[in-house]
Design a protein around this motif. Structure first.
Motif, PDB file in Angstrom:
ATOM      1  N   LYS A  68       0.824  -1.212   0.000  1.00  0.00           N
ATOM      2  CA  LYS A  68       0.000   0.000   0.000  1.00  0.00           C
ATOM      3  C   LYS A  68       0.858   1.262   0.000  1.00  0.00           C
ATOM      4  N   GLU A  69       0.517   2.183  -0.881  1.00  0.00           N
ATOM      5  CA  GLU A  69       1.214   3.468  -0.979  1.00  0.00           C
ATOM      6  C   GLU A  69       0.604   4.436   0.052  1.00  0.00           C
ATOM      7  N   ASN A  70       1.470   5.181   0.745  1.00  0.00           N
ATOM      8  CA  ASN A  70       0.942   6.154   1.711  1.00  0.00           C
ATOM      9  C   ASN A  70       1.065   7.590   1.235  1.00  0.00           C
ATOM     10  N   ASN A  71       1.932   7.785   0.260  1.00  0.00           N
ATOM     11  CA  ASN A  71       2.170   9.138  -0.223  1.00  0.00           C
ATOM     12  C   ASN A  71       0.935   9.658  -0.983  1.00  0.00           C
ATOM     13  N   LYS A  72       0.355  10.722  -0.466  1.00  0.00           N
ATOM     14  CA  LYS A  72      -0.903  11.249  -1.028  1.00  0.00           C
ATOM     15  C   LYS A  72      -0.754  11.678  -2.489  1.00  0.00           C
ATOM     16  N   VAL A  73       0.414  12.238  -2.796  1.00  0.00           N
ATOM     17  CA  VAL A  73       0.626  12.713  -4.168  1.00  0.00           C
ATOM     18  C   VAL A  73       0.659  11.522  -5.134  1.00  0.00           C
ATOM     19  N   THR A  74       1.362  10.462  -4.707  1.00  0.00           N
ATOM     20  CA  THR A  74       1.440   9.266  -5.553  1.00  0.00           C
ATOM     21  C   THR A  74       0.059   8.636  -5.727  1.00  0.00           C
ATOM     22  N   ILE A  75      -0.698   8.573  -4.640  1.00  0.00           N
ATOM     23  CA  ILE A  75      -2.040   7.985  -4.710  1.00  0.00           C
ATOM     24  C   ILE A  75      -2.918   8.801  -5.671  1.00  0.00           C
ATOM     25  N   ALA A  76      -2.816  10.105  -5.568  1.00  0.00           N
ATOM     26  CA  ALA A  76      -3.622  10.967  -6.450  1.00  0.00           C
ATOM     27  C   ALA A  76      -3.221  10.757  -7.922  1.00  0.00           C
ATOM     28  N   ARG A  77      -1.924  10.547  -8.140  1.00  0.00           N
ATOM     29  CA  ARG A  77      -1.429  10.310  -9.498  1.00  0.00           C
ATOM     30  C   ARG A  77      -1.957   8.975 -10.042  1.00  0.00           C
ATOM     31  N   ASN A  78      -1.906   7.950  -9.186  1.00  0.00           N
ATOM     32  CA  ASN A  78      -2.448   6.640  -9.597  1.00  0.00           C
ATOM     33  C   ASN A  78      -3.928   6.761  -9.947  1.00  0.00           C
ATOM     34  N   ARG A  79      -4.638   7.514  -9.098  1.00  0.00           N
ATOM     35  CA  ARG A  79      -6.090   7.655  -9.310  1.00  0.00           C
ATOM     36  C   ARG A  79      -6.350   8.349 -10.645  1.00  0.00           C
ATOM     37  N   GLU A  80      -5.568   9.394 -10.904  1.00  0.00           N
ATOM     38  CA  GLU A  80      -5.786  10.132 -12.153  1.00  0.00           C
ATOM     39  C   GLU A  80      -5.457   9.263 -13.375  1.00  0.00           C
ATOM     40  N   GLN A  81      -4.404   8.461 -13.270  1.00  0.00           N
ATOM     41  CA  GLN A  81      -4.059   7.595 -14.396  1.00  0.00           C
ATOM     42  C   GLN A  81      -5.169   6.581 -14.669  1.00  0.00           C
TER      43      GLN A  81
END
Ligand code: BLA
Length: 298
Positions: free
Chosen positions: A194-207
Motif C-alpha cells: 500500500k502506498e501512503n504518499n498522497k501525491v502518488t495515490i492521487a497520481r495513480n487515481r488520475e491515471q
C-alpha cells in the motif's frame, strides 16, 4: 453450458470467468460490487442474445468485473477487467475477445497505469520478469496487424493483440494465455504494498481515471452494445458498470485528457482515432524494448 457448441468452436467464456473468480477467491475475499445488482439481468431486444454481468471488489481491488455476451450462431464476447484501489499502481487486467464463427479479435494484457515507453521504472517493476512468458504467447498468438494507434498508449510490452481463425486450437491457446496472465496479475496484487504518499495515490487515481475515460468514450465494443440494448442502456452499462469510476475517480473530461479530439464547436470528435491505424508488426522486442515509432501514437 452450450456456449462453445453453439458456434461449433471454442470455449464458452463463462469458463474463463469462473476460473478467474475461483483463483481470486484463493487469494482474497470478494464482495459483490454495488453495480452488480443493477446490471445482473441485462436483456437484449432480441431473445437470442444472452448477457452475463458480474462485479466485485476486494481489499486491494476497486473493481473486478466481467461481461459476457452470446448471440447464438453469431458472436460471443468476453470483457473482463480488474482495477486496483488507487493506493496501488497495479496494471489493469484486461481481457477482451470478440468471436464470430470465422475469427476472434483479442486483446489480453496487463494494461500499464503509466505509459511504459516513458516510465522505464514502471516497465521494469511489472513486466521485466514476465517477458519470456509473453514472448511464448506472442509467437503462438501473432500480432493482429495494424491497430488504432492511440490504443498503444494503454498497452504493455506483454500485450497479446491478435486476430485468429476461430478454431479449437486457437481458443485453447487463448484459454491458457488468459489463465497465465490472470495468475500473474493476482500474484502482483498479492505482493502489492500500500502506498501512503498522497501525491502518488492521487497520481495513480488520475491515471486510472484517464484510462476509464478513454475506454468509456472510444471502446470498440460500444457501437455493438448500442445496437443490442439501445443507446441509453448501453451508456449506463459503459459508465456505471464496465468503466465504473469514470464519473467518480476524477473530474477531468475526455477532452482534458485527449484535447486532439476537440472539434471547433467544443464537442468530442466521434472518430475512434485521430491518428489512424499503425503498427503492422509487434512494436516490442522479446525483452520488452519498444522498437516501434513512438511518435506514431502521441
Ligand atoms: C475490435 N477491439 C477491437 C479492436 C481492438 C479492440 C484493438 C480492433 C480495432 C482497433 O484497431 O481499434 C480492443 N482496444 C481494445 C481494447 C483496448 C483498446 C481492449 O484500445 C484497451 C485499451 N469488443 C469488446 C466488447 C465488444 C467488442 C465488449 O470488448 C462488443 C460488445 C466488439 N471489438 C468488437 C468488435 C470489433 C472490435 C465488433 C471489430 C469492429 C471494429 O474494429 O470496430
Amino acid at each position: 453450458m452450450s456456449g462453445g457448441g453453439s458456434l461449433g468452436v471454442g470455449l464458452p467464456y463463462q469458463k474463463f470467468v469462473s476460473f478467474a473468480l475461483e483463483e481470486t477467491c484463493l487469494r482474497t475475499t470478494l464482495t459483490p460490487h454495488p453495480s452488480q445488482e443493477k446490471f445482473k439481468f441485462i436483456k437484449s431486444s432480441d431473445d437470442n442474445t444472452v448477457f452475463n454481468a458480474l462485479s466485485f471488489s476486494a481489499p486491494k481491488i476497486r473493481l473486478l468485473r466481467s461481461l459476457t455476451i452470446e448471440k447464438k450462431n453469431a458472436f460471443k464476447v468476453l470483457d473482463f477487467a480488474a482495477f486496483s484501489e488507487p493506493e496501488y499502481d497495479l496494471p489493469i487486467f484486461c481481457a477482451n475477445v470478440f468471436t464470430t464463427p470465422a475469427q476472434s479479435i483479442v486483446v489480453l494484457d496487463l494494461n500499464p497505469l503509466y505509459d511504459t515507453t516513458i516510465h522505464k521504472e514502471y516497465k521494469d517493476k511489472y513486466y521485466k520478469k514476465i517477458m519470456p512468458l509473453a514472448q511464448k504467447y506472442s509467437e503462438l498468438l501473432p500480432w493482429g496487424g495494424k491497430i488504432t494507434s492511440e490504443s498503444l498508449r494503454f498497452f504493455s510490452p506483454i500485450v497479446i493483440w491478435t486476430i485468429f481463425e476461430s478454431t479449437e486450437r486457437n481458443h485453447h491457446v487463448l484459454h491458457l494465455a488468459f489463465m497465465d496472465y490472470y495468475k500473474i496479475w493476482l500474484e502482483l496484487m498479492d505482493q502489492a504494498i500500500k502506498e501512503n504518499n498522497k501525491v502518488t495515490i492521487a497520481r495513480n487515481r488520475e491515471q486510472q481515471h484517464k484510462y476509464l475515460t478513454w475506454r468509456a468514450e472510444k471502446d470498440p465494443g460500444y457501437p455493438l452494445l448500442k445496437k443490442l440494448i439501445g443507446e441509453s442502456r448501453a451508456e449506463d452499462l459503459v459508465m456505471e458498470f464496465l468503466f465504473e469510476g469514470v464519473n467518480t475517480l476524477g473530474t477531468k473530461s475526455f477532452l482534458d485528457y485527449f484535447p486532439e479530439y476537440a472539434r471547433d464547436d467544443g464537442s468530442v470528435n466521434k472518430k475512434r482515432s485521430m491518428i489512424g491505424k499503425s503498427f503492422e508488426t509487434r512494436p516490442w522486442d522479446a525483452n520488452g524494448k519498444f522498437i516501434g515509432d513512438a511518435e506514431a501514437f502521441r
